[in-house]
Design a protein around this motif. Structure first.
Motif, PDB file in Angstrom:
ATOM      1  N   ASP A  13       0.814  -1.213   0.000  1.00 35.12           N
ATOM      2  CA  ASP A  13       0.000   0.000   0.000  1.00 35.12           C
ATOM      3  C   ASP A  13       0.858   1.277   0.000  1.00 35.12           C
ATOM      4  OD1 ASP A  13      -2.468   1.314   0.023  1.00 35.12           O
ATOM      5  OD2 ASP A  13      -2.570   1.349   2.218  1.00 35.12           O
ATOM      6  N   ILE A  14       2.132   1.151  -0.369  1.00 31.65           N
ATOM      7  CA  ILE A  14       3.077   2.270  -0.293  1.00 31.65           C
ATOM      8  C   ILE A  14       2.641   3.473  -1.128  1.00 31.65           C
ATOM      9  CG2 ILE A  14       4.594   1.458  -2.141  1.00 31.65           C
ATOM     10  CD1 ILE A  14       5.795   3.158   1.077  1.00 31.65           C
ATOM     11  N   ARG A  15       1.892   3.254  -2.184  1.00 27.30           N
ATOM     12  CA  ARG A  15       1.480   4.369  -3.048  1.00 27.30           C
ATOM     13  C   ARG A  15       0.431   5.269  -2.391  1.00 27.30           C
ATOM     14  NH1 ARG A  15       3.270   4.193  -8.304  1.00 27.30           N
ATOM     15  NH2 ARG A  15       4.190   2.226  -8.942  1.00 27.30           N
ATOM     16  N   THR A  16      -0.310   4.734  -1.416  1.00 32.58           N
ATOM     17  CA  THR A  16      -1.350   5.545  -0.788  1.00 32.58           C
ATOM     18  C   THR A  16      -0.932   6.102   0.572  1.00 32.58           C
ATOM     19  OG1 THR A  16      -2.380   3.593   0.177  1.00 32.58           O
ATOM     20  CG2 THR A  16      -3.230   4.362  -1.956  1.00 32.58           C
ATOM     21  N   ARG A  17      -0.008   5.410   1.268  1.00 35.05           N
ATOM     22  CA  ARG A  17       0.472   5.934   2.545  1.00 35.05           C
ATOM     23  C   ARG A  17       1.745   5.208   2.937  1.00 35.05           C
ATOM     24  NH1 ARG A  17      -3.508   4.854   7.550  1.00 35.05           N
ATOM     25  NH2 ARG A  17      -2.096   6.288   8.532  1.00 35.05           N
ATOM     26  N   PRO A  18       2.635   5.896   3.660  1.00 31.61           N
ATOM     27  CA  PRO A  18       3.886   5.255   4.073  1.00 31.61           C
ATOM     28  C   PRO A  18       3.686   4.346   5.288  1.00 31.61           C
ATOM     29  CG  PRO A  18       3.864   7.554   4.765  1.00 31.61           C
ATOM     30  CD  PRO A  18       2.607   7.319   3.983  1.00 31.61           C
ATOM     31  N   TYR A  19       4.476   3.281   5.323  1.00 32.36           N
ATOM     32  CA  TYR A  19       4.436   2.320   6.426  1.00 32.36           C
ATOM     33  C   TYR A  19       5.846   2.096   6.964  1.00 32.36           C
ATOM     34  CZ  TYR A  19      -0.328   1.004   5.229  1.00 32.36           C
ATOM     35  OH  TYR A  19      -1.685   1.021   5.008  1.00 32.36           O
ATOM     36  N   HIS A  20       5.896   1.825   8.271  1.00 35.43           N
ATOM     37  CA  HIS A  20       7.154   1.420   8.900  1.00 35.43           C
ATOM     38  C   HIS A  20       7.473  -0.010   8.445  1.00 35.43           C
ATOM     39  CE1 HIS A  20       7.586   4.626  11.986  1.00 35.43           C
ATOM     40  NE2 HIS A  20       6.270   4.732  11.823  1.00 35.43           N
ATOM     41  N   ARG A  21       8.739  -0.392   8.588  1.00 39.56           N
ATOM     42  CA  ARG A  21       9.141  -1.750   8.213  1.00 39.56           C
ATOM     43  C   ARG A  21       8.426  -2.815   9.052  1.00 39.56           C
ATOM     44  NH1 ARG A  21      15.589  -1.629   7.922  1.00 39.56           N
ATOM     45  NH2 ARG A  21      15.712   0.601   7.589  1.00 39.56           N
ATOM     46  N   ASP A  22       7.954  -2.440  10.234  1.00 39.04           N
ATOM     47  CA  ASP A  22       7.239  -3.418  11.066  1.00 39.04           C
ATOM     48  C   ASP A  22       5.750  -3.486  10.735  1.00 39.04           C
ATOM     49  OD1 ASP A  22       6.129  -1.130  12.210  1.00 39.04           O
ATOM     50  OD2 ASP A  22       7.042  -1.431  14.185  1.00 39.04           O
ATOM     51  N   GLY A  23       5.316  -2.776   9.682  1.00 39.60           N
ATOM     52  CA  GLY A  23       3.942  -2.858   9.217  1.00 39.60           C
ATOM     53  C   GLY A  23       3.016  -1.760   9.708  1.00 39.60           C
ATOM     54  N   ARG A  24       3.460  -0.976  10.677  1.00 41.39           N
ATOM     55  CA  ARG A  24       2.612   0.105  11.181  1.00 41.39           C
ATOM     56  C   ARG A  24       2.584   1.261  10.190  1.00 41.39           C
ATOM     57  NH1 ARG A  24       4.988   2.940  15.006  1.00 41.39           N
ATOM     58  NH2 ARG A  24       7.008   2.015  14.572  1.00 41.39           N
ATOM     59  N   PRO A  25       1.414   1.854   9.974  1.00 38.85           N
ATOM     60  CA  PRO A  25       1.372   3.044   9.112  1.00 38.85           C
ATOM     61  C   PRO A  25       2.015   4.228   9.829  1.00 38.85           C
ATOM     62  CG  PRO A  25      -0.800   2.576   9.990  1.00 38.85           C
ATOM     63  CD  PRO A  25       0.092   1.457  10.445  1.00 38.85           C
ATOM     64  N   PHE A  26       2.606   5.117   9.057  1.00 37.97           N
ATOM     65  CA  PHE A  26       3.154   6.336   9.646  1.00 37.97           C
ATOM     66  C   PHE A  26       2.004   7.165  10.220  1.00 37.97           C
ATOM     67  CE2 PHE A  26       7.601   7.373   7.951  1.00 37.97           C
ATOM     68  CZ  PHE A  26       7.979   6.038   7.910  1.00 37.97           C
ATOM     69  N   THR A  27       2.279   7.835  11.317  1.00 39.80           N
ATOM     70  CA  THR A  27       1.280   8.740  11.881  1.00 39.80           C
ATOM     71  C   THR A  27       1.177   9.979  10.993  1.00 39.80           C
ATOM     72  OG1 THR A  27       2.878   9.968  13.209  1.00 39.80           O
ATOM     73  CG2 THR A  27       1.871   8.002  14.231  1.00 39.80           C
ATOM     74  N   ARG A  28       0.166  10.751  11.223  1.00 41.19           N
ATOM     75  CA  ARG A  28      -0.016  11.999  10.459  1.00 41.19           C
ATOM     76  C   ARG A  28       1.206  12.908  10.636  1.00 41.19           C
ATOM     77  NH1 ARG A  28      -2.939  14.344   6.481  1.00 41.19           N
ATOM     78  NH2 ARG A  28      -3.416  16.500   6.922  1.00 41.19           N
ATOM     79  N   ALA A  29       1.679  13.023  11.868  1.00 38.92           N
ATOM     80  CA  ALA A  29       2.851  13.866  12.144  1.00 38.92           C
ATOM     81  C   ALA A  29       4.091  13.335  11.417  1.00 38.92           C
ATOM     82  CB  ALA A  29       3.101  13.940  13.643  1.00 38.92           C
ATOM     83  N   GLU A  30       4.257  12.018  11.407  1.00 37.94           N
ATOM     84  CA  GLU A  30       5.401  11.426  10.698  1.00 37.94           C
ATOM     85  C   GLU A  30       5.294  11.687   9.199  1.00 37.94           C
ATOM     86  OE1 GLU A  30       6.648   7.594  13.429  1.00 37.94           O
ATOM     87  OE2 GLU A  30       4.856   7.443  12.182  1.00 37.94           O
ATOM     88  N   ARG A  31       4.096  11.538   8.653  1.00 32.79           N
ATOM     89  CA  ARG A  31       3.905  11.793   7.215  1.00 32.79           C
ATOM     90  C   ARG A  31       4.190  13.254   6.889  1.00 32.79           C
ATOM     91  NH1 ARG A  31      -1.168   8.947   7.802  1.00 32.79           N
ATOM     92  NH2 ARG A  31      -2.176  10.929   7.391  1.00 32.79           N
ATOM     93  N   ASP A  32       3.709  14.154   7.732  1.00 32.07           N
ATOM     94  CA  ASP A  32       3.939  15.583   7.501  1.00 32.07           C
ATOM     95  C   ASP A  32       5.426  15.919   7.534  1.00 32.07           C
ATOM     96  OD1 ASP A  32       1.202  15.906   7.289  1.00 32.07           O
ATOM     97  OD2 ASP A  32       0.963  16.792   9.299  1.00 32.07           O
ATOM     98  N   LEU A  33       6.169  15.292   8.426  1.00 37.61           N
ATOM     99  CA  LEU A  33       7.611  15.518   8.501  1.00 37.61           C
ATOM    100  C   LEU A  33       8.331  14.861   7.327  1.00 37.61           C
ATOM    101  CD1 LEU A  33       9.953  16.740  10.072  1.00 37.61           C
ATOM    102  CD2 LEU A  33      10.008  14.645  11.462  1.00 37.61           C
ATOM    103  N   LEU A  34       7.905  13.661   6.969  1.00 37.06           N
ATOM    104  CA  LEU A  34       8.550  12.914   5.897  1.00 37.06           C
ATOM    105  C   LEU A  34       8.525  13.666   4.570  1.00 37.06           C
ATOM    106  CD1 LEU A  34       9.921  10.225   5.109  1.00 37.06           C
ATOM    107  CD2 LEU A  34       7.643   9.345   4.580  1.00 37.06           C
ATOM    108  N   VAL A  35       7.432  14.316   4.260  1.00 40.10           N
ATOM    109  CA  VAL A  35       7.321  14.997   2.961  1.00 40.10           C
ATOM    110  C   VAL A  35       8.201  16.240   2.865  1.00 40.10           C
ATOM    111  CG1 VAL A  35       5.014  14.085   2.494  1.00 40.10           C
ATOM    112  CG2 VAL A  35       5.259  16.342   3.581  1.00 40.10           C
ATOM    113  N   THR A  36       8.844  16.626   3.962  1.00 42.51           N
ATOM    114  CA  THR A  36       9.705  17.808   3.947  1.00 42.51           C
ATOM    115  C   THR A  36      11.172  17.458   3.738  1.00 42.51           C
ATOM    116  OG1 THR A  36      10.120  17.827   6.342  1.00 42.51           O
ATOM    117  CG2 THR A  36       8.133  18.976   5.540  1.00 42.51           C
ATOM    118  N   PHE A  37      11.483  16.174   3.445  1.00 44.00           N
ATOM    119  CA  PHE A  37      12.890  15.788   3.352  1.00 44.00           C
ATOM    120  C   PHE A  37      13.605  16.545   2.228  1.00 44.00           C
ATOM    121  CE2 PHE A  37      11.170  12.683   0.307  1.00 44.00           C
ATOM    122  CZ  PHE A  37      12.133  12.695  -0.702  1.00 44.00           C
ATOM    123  N   THR A  38      14.889  16.776   2.471  1.00 48.34           N
ATOM    124  CA  THR A  38      15.737  17.461   1.500  1.00 48.34           C
ATOM    125  C   THR A  38      16.569  16.431   0.750  1.00 48.34           C
ATOM    126  OG1 THR A  38      17.596  17.684   3.027  1.00 48.34           O
ATOM    127  CG2 THR A  38      15.930  19.455   3.053  1.00 48.34           C
TER     128      THR A  38
END
Length: 129
Positions: A22-47
């Protein structure tokens, strides 16, 4: 002006499960947990620098895992060399009892590494040994 690499962003990238169905619709941790909203918001800011740092870290982790797997194989090979000389039903202590001094030293070195509860932490603490 040089960019600052944020460790928390690099860590998020390294935790990303790139093979999740399901990687195309939302990011997941390697242990299968979906990223939280805060994690997703931070992730999209990577340089680009953070992406490069994460890639380098993942390569180091893969290299470490290969080395650990090789040590585990060497540990098993060492024991099997002696189990081949012993009767069926023998245990590790029986194999250790007939090891040469050189093989025993190698057994002790490998046993400490491959049986450590957290081998990555062990390696980090004992890297200069």
């Amino acid at each position: 002006m040089p960019s600052t690499v944020r460790p928390e962003v690099v860590l998020l990238i390294t935790k990303l499960d790139f093979s999740h169905p399901d990687i195309r619709t939302r990011p997941y941790h390697r242990d299968g947990r979906p990223f939280t909203r805060a994690e997703r918001d931070l992730l999209v800011t990577f340089t680009p620098e953070e992406k490069a740092a994460a890639k380098a870290q993942m390569q180091l982790e893969a290299e470490w895992q290969r080395e650990l797997d090789e040590m585990k194989d060497a540990f098993v090979d060492l024991l099997m060399k002696y189990f081949a000389k012993l009767p069926k039903g023998s245990v590790v202590d029986d194999a250790v009892a007939i090891m040469t001094d050189e093989d025993y030293a190698e057994f002790e070195r490998l046993a400490e590494i491959v049986t450590a509860e957290d081998t990555l932490e062990y390696r980090a603490l004992h890297e200069d040994n």
